[in-house]
Write a protein that holds these residues in place. Sequence first.
Motif, PDB file in Angstrom:
ATOM      1  N   THR A 180      -0.839  -2.232  -9.672  1.00 42.10           N
ATOM      2  CA  THR A 180      -0.559  -3.759  -8.970  1.00 42.10           C
ATOM      3  C   THR A 180      -1.169  -3.426  -7.401  1.00 42.10           C
ATOM      4  O   THR A 180      -1.863  -4.298  -6.956  1.00 42.10           O
ATOM      5  CB  THR A 180       0.829  -3.883  -8.875  1.00 42.10           C
TER       6      THR A 180
ATOM      7  N   ASP B 199      -7.315 -12.203  -8.150  1.00 41.12           N
ATOM      8  CA  ASP B 199      -5.868 -12.512  -7.675  1.00 41.12           C
ATOM      9  C   ASP B 199      -5.064 -12.885  -9.006  1.00 41.12           C
ATOM     10  O   ASP B 199      -3.803 -12.390  -8.835  1.00 41.12           O
ATOM     11  CB  ASP B 199      -6.223 -14.022  -6.965  1.00 41.12           C
TER      12      ASP B 199
ATOM     13  N   HIS C 252      -3.846  -9.468 -10.313  1.00 43.94           N
ATOM     14  CA  HIS C 252      -2.749  -8.696  -9.570  1.00 43.94           C
ATOM     15  C   HIS C 252      -1.515  -9.337  -9.647  1.00 43.94           C
ATOM     16  O   HIS C 252      -0.503  -8.782  -9.730  1.00 43.94           O
ATOM     17  CB  HIS C 252      -3.186  -9.058  -8.024  1.00 43.94           C
TER      18      HIS C 252
ATOM     19  N   GLY D  23      -4.393  -5.555  -5.464  1.00 40.61           N
ATOM     20  CA  GLY D  23      -4.287  -6.139  -4.191  1.00 40.61           C
ATOM     21  C   GLY D  23      -4.858  -5.872  -3.239  1.00 40.61           C
ATOM     22  O   GLY D  23      -5.505  -6.797  -2.729  1.00 40.61           O
TER      23      GLY D  23
ATOM     24  N   TYR E  47      -8.501  -6.940  -3.696  1.00 44.88           N
ATOM     25  CA  TYR E  47      -8.707  -8.351  -3.371  1.00 44.88           C
ATOM     26  C   TYR E  47      -9.000  -8.767  -2.044  1.00 44.88           C
ATOM     27  O   TYR E  47      -9.593  -9.407  -1.549  1.00 44.88           O
ATOM     28  CB  TYR E  47      -7.513  -9.124  -3.905  1.00 44.88           C
TER      29      TYR E  47
ATOM     30  N   LEU F 290       0.762  -1.375   0.135  1.00 46.48           N
ATOM     31  CA  LEU F 290      -0.095  -0.013   0.069  1.00 46.48           C
ATOM     32  C   LEU F 290       1.056   1.213   0.103  1.00 46.48           C
ATOM     33  O   LEU F 290       0.669   2.186  -0.427  1.00 46.48           O
ATOM     34  CB  LEU F 290      -0.916  -0.168   1.226  1.00 46.48           C
TER      35      LEU F 290
HETATM   36  C1  HEM Z   1       2.481  -2.879  -5.598  1.00 43.38           C
HETATM   37  C2  HEM Z   1       2.876  -3.712  -4.586  1.00 43.38           C
HETATM   38  C3  HEM Z   1       2.625  -5.023  -4.795  1.00 43.38           C
HETATM   39  C4  HEM Z   1       3.443  -6.178  -5.169  1.00 43.38           C
HETATM   40  C5  HEM Z   1       4.539  -6.033  -6.108  1.00 43.38           C
HETATM   41  C6  HEM Z   1       2.758  -7.525  -5.047  1.00 43.38           C
HETATM   42  C7  HEM Z   1       3.020  -8.652  -5.549  1.00 43.38           C
HETATM   43  C8  HEM Z   1       2.058  -9.789  -4.997  1.00 43.38           C
HETATM   44  C9  HEM Z   1       2.583 -11.199  -5.687  1.00 43.38           C
HETATM   45  C10 HEM Z   1       3.855 -11.416  -6.634  1.00 43.38           C
HETATM   46  C11 HEM Z   1       1.896 -12.127  -5.293  1.00 43.38           C
HETATM   47  C12 HEM Z   1       1.785 -13.478  -5.289  1.00 43.38           C
HETATM   48  C13 HEM Z   1       0.938 -13.830  -6.541  1.00 43.38           C
HETATM   49  C14 HEM Z   1       0.779 -15.199  -6.955  1.00 43.38           C
HETATM   50  O1  HEM Z   1       1.737 -15.551  -7.526  1.00 43.38           O
HETATM   51  O2  HEM Z   1      -0.281 -15.800  -6.990  1.00 43.38           O
HETATM   52  C15 HEM Z   1       0.751 -11.240  -4.471  1.00 43.38           C
HETATM   53  C16 HEM Z   1      -0.338 -11.923  -3.622  1.00 43.38           C
HETATM   54  C17 HEM Z   1      -1.077 -10.965  -2.989  1.00 43.38           C
HETATM   55  N1  HEM Z   1      -1.166  -9.778  -2.806  1.00 43.38           N
HETATM   56 FE1  HEM Z   1       0.270  -8.389  -3.559  1.00 43.38          FE
HETATM   57  N2  HEM Z   1       1.477  -7.073  -4.327  1.00 43.38           N
HETATM   58  C18 HEM Z   1       1.476  -5.754  -3.909  1.00 43.38           C
HETATM   59  C19 HEM Z   1       0.372  -4.804  -3.450  1.00 43.38           C
HETATM   60  C20 HEM Z   1      -0.384  -5.552  -2.710  1.00 43.38           C
HETATM   61  C21 HEM Z   1      -1.542  -4.710  -1.994  1.00 43.38           C
HETATM   62  C22 HEM Z   1      -1.564  -3.239  -1.694  1.00 43.38           C
HETATM   63  C23 HEM Z   1      -2.430  -5.710  -1.403  1.00 43.38           C
HETATM   64  C24 HEM Z   1      -3.676  -5.531  -0.264  1.00 43.38           C
HETATM   65  C25 HEM Z   1      -3.804  -4.413   0.319  1.00 43.38           C
HETATM   66  C26 HEM Z   1      -1.829  -7.024  -1.768  1.00 43.38           C
HETATM   67  C27 HEM Z   1      -2.634  -8.242  -1.561  1.00 43.38           C
HETATM   68  C28 HEM Z   1      -2.315  -9.537  -1.751  1.00 43.38           C
HETATM   69  C29 HEM Z   1      -2.888 -10.581  -1.522  1.00 43.38           C
HETATM   70  C30 HEM Z   1      -4.190 -10.828  -0.543  1.00 43.38           C
HETATM   71  C31 HEM Z   1      -2.202 -11.742  -2.171  1.00 43.38           C
HETATM   72  C32 HEM Z   1      -2.493 -13.048  -1.905  1.00 43.38           C
HETATM   73  C33 HEM Z   1      -3.584 -13.671  -3.062  1.00 43.38           C
HETATM   74  C34 HEM Z   1      -3.749 -15.309  -2.797  1.00 43.38           C
HETATM   75  O3  HEM Z   1      -4.022 -15.408  -1.642  1.00 43.38           O
HETATM   76  O4  HEM Z   1      -3.637 -15.850  -3.812  1.00 43.38           O
HETATM   77  N3  HEM Z   1      -0.852  -6.993  -2.633  1.00 43.38           N
HETATM   78  N4  HEM Z   1       1.005  -9.871  -4.500  1.00 43.38           N
END
Ligand code: HEM
Length: 186
Positions: free
Chosen positions: A117, A136, A139, A121, A124, A49
């Motif tokens: 991105t 998902d 993202h 996220g 979600y 965030l």
């Molecule tokens: C901009 C920066 C961010 C990057 C680079 C990033 C990157 C990633 C990556 C690489 C994954 C794994 C995805 C996969 O291979 O399944 C992931 C999962 C996830 N991200 Fe982020 N993310 C970012 C920001 C956020 C934010 C701001 C949130 C929530 C406030 C968030 C929530 C999540 C959640 C909940 C998952 C897990 C989803 C699942 O359970 O499969 N992300 N993120």
Amino acid sequence: MSTDATAHVATTRVWDLVVRAGHWCVAGLMALAWFTGGMSGELHEWLGLLPLVLVMLRLAWGFVGPRHARFRQFLHGPRATWAYARDVWGHRAPRHVGHNPLGGWMVVALLVGVGCTALTGWLYTTDWLWGYAWLDQLHATLAWGTLGLVVLHVAGVLHSSLAHRENLVAAMWHGRKRVAQPPDVD
Ligand code: HEM
Ligand code: HEM
């Protein structure tokens, strides 16, 4: 303008503190967000965030910040950008003191990539869209797509640094660059 005491090279401040601090904070936070992406939980969500907040600040700064931080200073139309790309290909691209036309559009792509991105996220994790596999997937795709842009970004930075014999990474750290001398472009 000031003079570098060792090399007697006149330099000028190009990148202000907001641009420099914002840049290295976003880069560091993105790296941490990528590493923690596999672990679900609050750490990843907070790390993700913060770049969103910084991107929003940078967007506003692009309208009210100093000259070289402004979008209108470094965003050029398709014709000028294409002409510059051809000059890069022909090894005759002029040096730009601010972002060059290709670099300028890469700045926009990176800001959009980081912002989208983080936004997907965050969406979600809301009650409204929690658990939707497509979100998902989106993202993850945006995260890896942005990583691809960063690789191109760093390649472009290294290419320009070599072509114009100046350390652009150091300039993004201390903010100063050699003053423009013909045929340089401001
Ligand atoms: C901009 C920066 C961010 C990057 C680079 C990033 C990157 C990633 C990556 C690489 C994954 C794994 C995805 C996969 O291979 O399944 C992931 C999962 C996830 N991200 Fe982020 N993310 C970012 C920001 C956020 C934010 C701001 C949130 C929530 C406030 C968030 C929530 C999540 C959640 C909940 C998952 C897990 C989803 C699942 O359970 O499969 N992300 N993120
Ligand atoms: C997640 C990683 C990164 C992101 C999202 C990112 C994003 C950006 C953005 C948005 C700018 C425009 C600065 C502004 O006008 O506010 C920029 C410029 C710049 N970045 Fe990065 N960056 C990343 C990583 C890096 C790395 C690892 C390096 C060093 C090797 C680097 C070197 C630079 C340099 C030298 C500039 C200035 C380019 C010029 O002189 O026109 N960046 N970057």
